[in-house]
Design a protein around this motif. Structure first.
Motif, mmCIF file in Angstrom:
data_model
loop_
_atom_site.group_PDB
_atom_site.id
_atom_site.type_symbol
_atom_site.label_atom_id
_atom_site.label_comp_id
_atom_site.label_asym_id
_atom_site.label_seq_id
_atom_site.Cartn_x
_atom_site.Cartn_y
_atom_site.Cartn_z
ATOM 1 N N ARG A 72 0.821 -1.221 0.000
ATOM 2 C CA ARG A 72 0.000 0.000 0.000
ATOM 3 C C ARG A 72 0.854 1.270 0.000
ATOM 4 O O ARG A 72 0.332 2.365 -0.156
ATOM 5 C CB ARG A 72 -0.926 0.011 1.222
ATOM 6 C CG ARG A 72 -2.006 -1.044 1.197
ATOM 7 C CD ARG A 72 -2.964 -0.906 0.052
ATOM 8 N NE ARG A 72 -3.628 0.391 0.081
ATOM 9 C CZ ARG A 72 -4.287 0.917 -0.939
ATOM 10 N NH1 ARG A 72 -4.376 0.267 -2.083
ATOM 11 N NH2 ARG A 72 -4.853 2.098 -0.830
ATOM 12 N N PHE A 73 2.152 1.144 0.147
ATOM 13 C CA PHE A 73 3.023 2.316 0.237
ATOM 14 C C PHE A 73 2.835 3.319 -0.909
ATOM 15 O O PHE A 73 2.717 4.522 -0.658
ATOM 16 C CB PHE A 73 4.496 1.887 0.350
ATOM 17 C CG PHE A 73 5.438 3.038 0.484
ATOM 18 C CD1 PHE A 73 5.570 3.710 1.689
ATOM 19 C CD2 PHE A 73 6.185 3.477 -0.602
ATOM 20 C CE1 PHE A 73 6.427 4.790 1.813
ATOM 21 C CE2 PHE A 73 7.039 4.544 -0.490
ATOM 22 C CZ PHE A 73 7.159 5.211 0.731
ATOM 23 N N PRO A 74 2.773 2.890 -2.177
ATOM 24 C CA PRO A 74 2.610 3.867 -3.266
ATOM 25 C C PRO A 74 1.267 4.608 -3.239
ATOM 26 O O PRO A 74 1.095 5.596 -3.936
ATOM 27 C CB PRO A 74 2.720 3.046 -4.547
ATOM 28 C CG PRO A 74 3.184 1.712 -4.159
ATOM 29 C CD PRO A 74 2.937 1.537 -2.696
ATOM 30 N N HIS A 75 0.326 4.133 -2.456
ATOM 31 C CA HIS A 75 -1.003 4.745 -2.388
ATOM 32 C C HIS A 75 -1.149 5.732 -1.235
ATOM 33 O O HIS A 75 -2.166 6.402 -1.121
ATOM 34 C CB HIS A 75 -2.070 3.641 -2.237
ATOM 35 C CG HIS A 75 -2.061 2.666 -3.359
ATOM 36 N ND1 HIS A 75 -2.765 2.863 -4.526
ATOM 37 C CD2 HIS A 75 -1.403 1.488 -3.506
ATOM 38 C CE1 HIS A 75 -2.555 1.836 -5.334
ATOM 39 N NE2 HIS A 75 -1.735 1.001 -4.739
ATOM 40 N N ARG A 76 -0.141 5.799 -0.387
ATOM 41 C CA ARG A 76 -0.233 6.646 0.806
ATOM 42 C C ARG A 76 0.084 8.096 0.495
ATOM 43 O O ARG A 76 0.713 8.419 -0.505
ATOM 44 C CB ARG A 76 0.717 6.136 1.890
ATOM 45 C CG ARG A 76 0.269 4.786 2.409
ATOM 46 C CD ARG A 76 1.082 4.360 3.580
ATOM 47 N NE ARG A 76 0.632 3.049 4.022
ATOM 48 C CZ ARG A 76 1.363 2.244 4.745
ATOM 49 N NH1 ARG A 76 2.556 2.608 5.139
ATOM 50 N NH2 ARG A 76 0.882 1.079 5.100
ATOM 51 N N ASN A 77 -0.333 8.967 1.427
ATOM 52 C CA ASN A 77 -0.055 10.397 1.260
ATOM 53 C C ASN A 77 1.417 10.684 1.548
ATOM 54 O O ASN A 77 2.186 9.780 1.889
ATOM 55 C CB ASN A 77 -0.989 11.232 2.160
ATOM 56 C CG ASN A 77 -0.758 10.968 3.634
ATOM 57 O OD1 ASN A 77 0.335 10.605 4.064
ATOM 58 N ND2 ASN A 77 -1.788 11.149 4.435
ATOM 59 N N TRP A 78 1.789 11.937 1.435
ATOM 60 C CA TRP A 78 3.194 12.325 1.603
ATOM 61 C C TRP A 78 3.742 11.999 2.987
ATOM 62 O O TRP A 78 4.933 11.812 3.156
ATOM 63 C CB TRP A 78 3.366 13.819 1.312
ATOM 64 C CG TRP A 78 3.267 14.110 -0.146
ATOM 65 C CD1 TRP A 78 2.224 14.675 -0.806
ATOM 66 C CD2 TRP A 78 4.237 13.808 -1.145
ATOM 67 N NE1 TRP A 78 2.472 14.737 -2.152
ATOM 68 C CE2 TRP A 78 3.714 14.218 -2.380
ATOM 69 C CE3 TRP A 78 5.492 13.223 -1.122
ATOM 70 C CZ2 TRP A 78 4.404 14.069 -3.570
ATOM 71 C CZ3 TRP A 78 6.182 13.080 -2.315
ATOM 72 C CH2 TRP A 78 5.634 13.495 -3.518
ATOM 73 N N PHE A 79 2.880 11.956 3.992
ATOM 74 C CA PHE A 79 3.335 11.681 5.343
ATOM 75 C C PHE A 79 3.511 10.188 5.603
ATOM 76 O O PHE A 79 4.040 9.793 6.628
ATOM 77 C CB PHE A 79 2.366 12.295 6.362
ATOM 78 C CG PHE A 79 2.254 13.782 6.214
ATOM 79 C CD1 PHE A 79 3.323 14.607 6.528
ATOM 80 C CD2 PHE A 79 1.099 14.356 5.724
ATOM 81 C CE1 PHE A 79 3.237 15.972 6.373
ATOM 82 C CE2 PHE A 79 0.994 15.719 5.568
ATOM 83 C CZ PHE A 79 2.073 16.536 5.893
ATOM 84 N N GLY A 80 3.031 9.368 4.683
ATOM 85 C CA GLY A 80 3.236 7.928 4.764
ATOM 86 C C GLY A 80 2.381 7.201 5.783
ATOM 87 O O GLY A 80 2.613 6.038 6.063
ATOM 88 N N ARG A 81 1.405 7.888 6.328
ATOM 89 C CA ARG A 81 0.541 7.239 7.325
ATOM 90 C C ARG A 81 -0.491 6.369 6.617
ATOM 91 O O ARG A 81 -1.050 6.759 5.601
ATOM 92 C CB ARG A 81 -0.161 8.290 8.172
ATOM 93 C CG ARG A 81 0.792 9.086 9.016
ATOM 94 C CD ARG A 81 0.033 9.969 9.987
ATOM 95 N NE ARG A 81 0.967 10.749 10.760
ATOM 96 C CZ ARG A 81 1.060 12.069 10.709
ATOM 97 N NH1 ARG A 81 0.249 12.762 9.932
ATOM 98 N NH2 ARG A 81 1.947 12.696 11.442
ATOM 99 N N LYS A 82 -0.760 5.207 7.215
ATOM 100 C CA LYS A 82 -1.788 4.366 6.604
ATOM 101 C C LYS A 82 -3.170 4.870 7.005
ATOM 102 O O LYS A 82 -3.357 5.475 8.049
ATOM 103 C CB LYS A 82 -1.588 2.901 6.951
ATOM 104 C CG LYS A 82 -1.801 2.512 8.361
ATOM 105 C CD LYS A 82 -1.579 1.015 8.501
ATOM 106 C CE LYS A 82 -1.953 0.599 9.905
ATOM 107 N NZ LYS A 82 -2.007 -0.820 10.069
ATOM 108 N N SER A 83 -4.097 4.609 6.117
ATOM 109 C CA SER A 83 -5.463 5.094 6.313
ATOM 110 C C SER A 83 -6.408 3.908 6.511
ATOM 111 O O SER A 83 -6.025 2.746 6.372
ATOM 112 C CB SER A 83 -5.900 5.888 5.087
ATOM 113 O OG SER A 83 -6.006 5.019 3.967
ATOM 114 N N MET A 84 -7.648 4.246 6.793
ATOM 115 C CA MET A 84 -8.675 3.204 6.894
ATOM 116 C C MET A 84 -8.840 2.501 5.550
ATOM 117 O O MET A 84 -9.118 1.296 5.497
ATOM 118 C CB MET A 84 -9.993 3.813 7.375
ATOM 119 C CG MET A 84 -9.941 4.235 8.830
ATOM 120 S SD MET A 84 -11.405 5.122 9.437
ATOM 121 C CE MET A 84 -12.741 4.081 8.949
#
Length: 129
Positions: free
Chosen positions: A102-114
């Motif tokens: 999921r890393f390429p789908h994360r925002n700039w801060f790299g936090r995972k989302s729901m």
């Protein structure tokens, strides 16, 4: 319909031709296997399809588009590869490994989302993990 296609690709590593004139099609929604003896170029082929090794000749397309046209992030969101390694960290779980996808789908801060959690749970469910 092919989602991934190699067209007469030649792969050279340090002036040695490893793959010469290979063409293949990976159909969408199907499981595709590349089989052969050790040293025949299976991993090299996969690395060329995933843009890790450049093609000396020929081209690779994803959904009909040359893979060179995608940004690194955009291509990573479409296709991933997990290469073999003799060792992995002892505390790495399957879920941790799937979450890395999921890393390429994360925002700039790299936090995972729901949304990331939902995709990971879906993938684990699809593979009965």
């Amino acid at each position: 319909m092919s989602i991934l296609q190699a067209n007469e690709i030649t792969i050279r590593i340090i002036d040695k031709t490893i793959i010469h004139g290979l063409s293949l099609s990976v159909p969408e929604g199907k499981v595709t296997s590349i089989i052969g003896p050790n040293g025949c170029g299976k991993s090299t082929t996969l690395k060329a399809l995933a843009r890790i090794w450049p093609c000396y000749k020929g081209n690779v397309t994803f959904n009909g588009e040359d893979i060179k046209k995608f940004s690194h992030r955009e291509f990573a969101q479409k296709l991933a590869i997990l290469t073999q390694s003799p060792q992995s960290p002892a505390d790495l779980t399957v879920k941790d490994l799937v979450e890395m996808g999921r890393f390429p789908h994360r925002n700039w801060f790299g936090r995972k989302s729901m949304e990331d959690d939902a995709h990971v749970e879906w993938a684990l469910g699809q593979t009965n993990m």
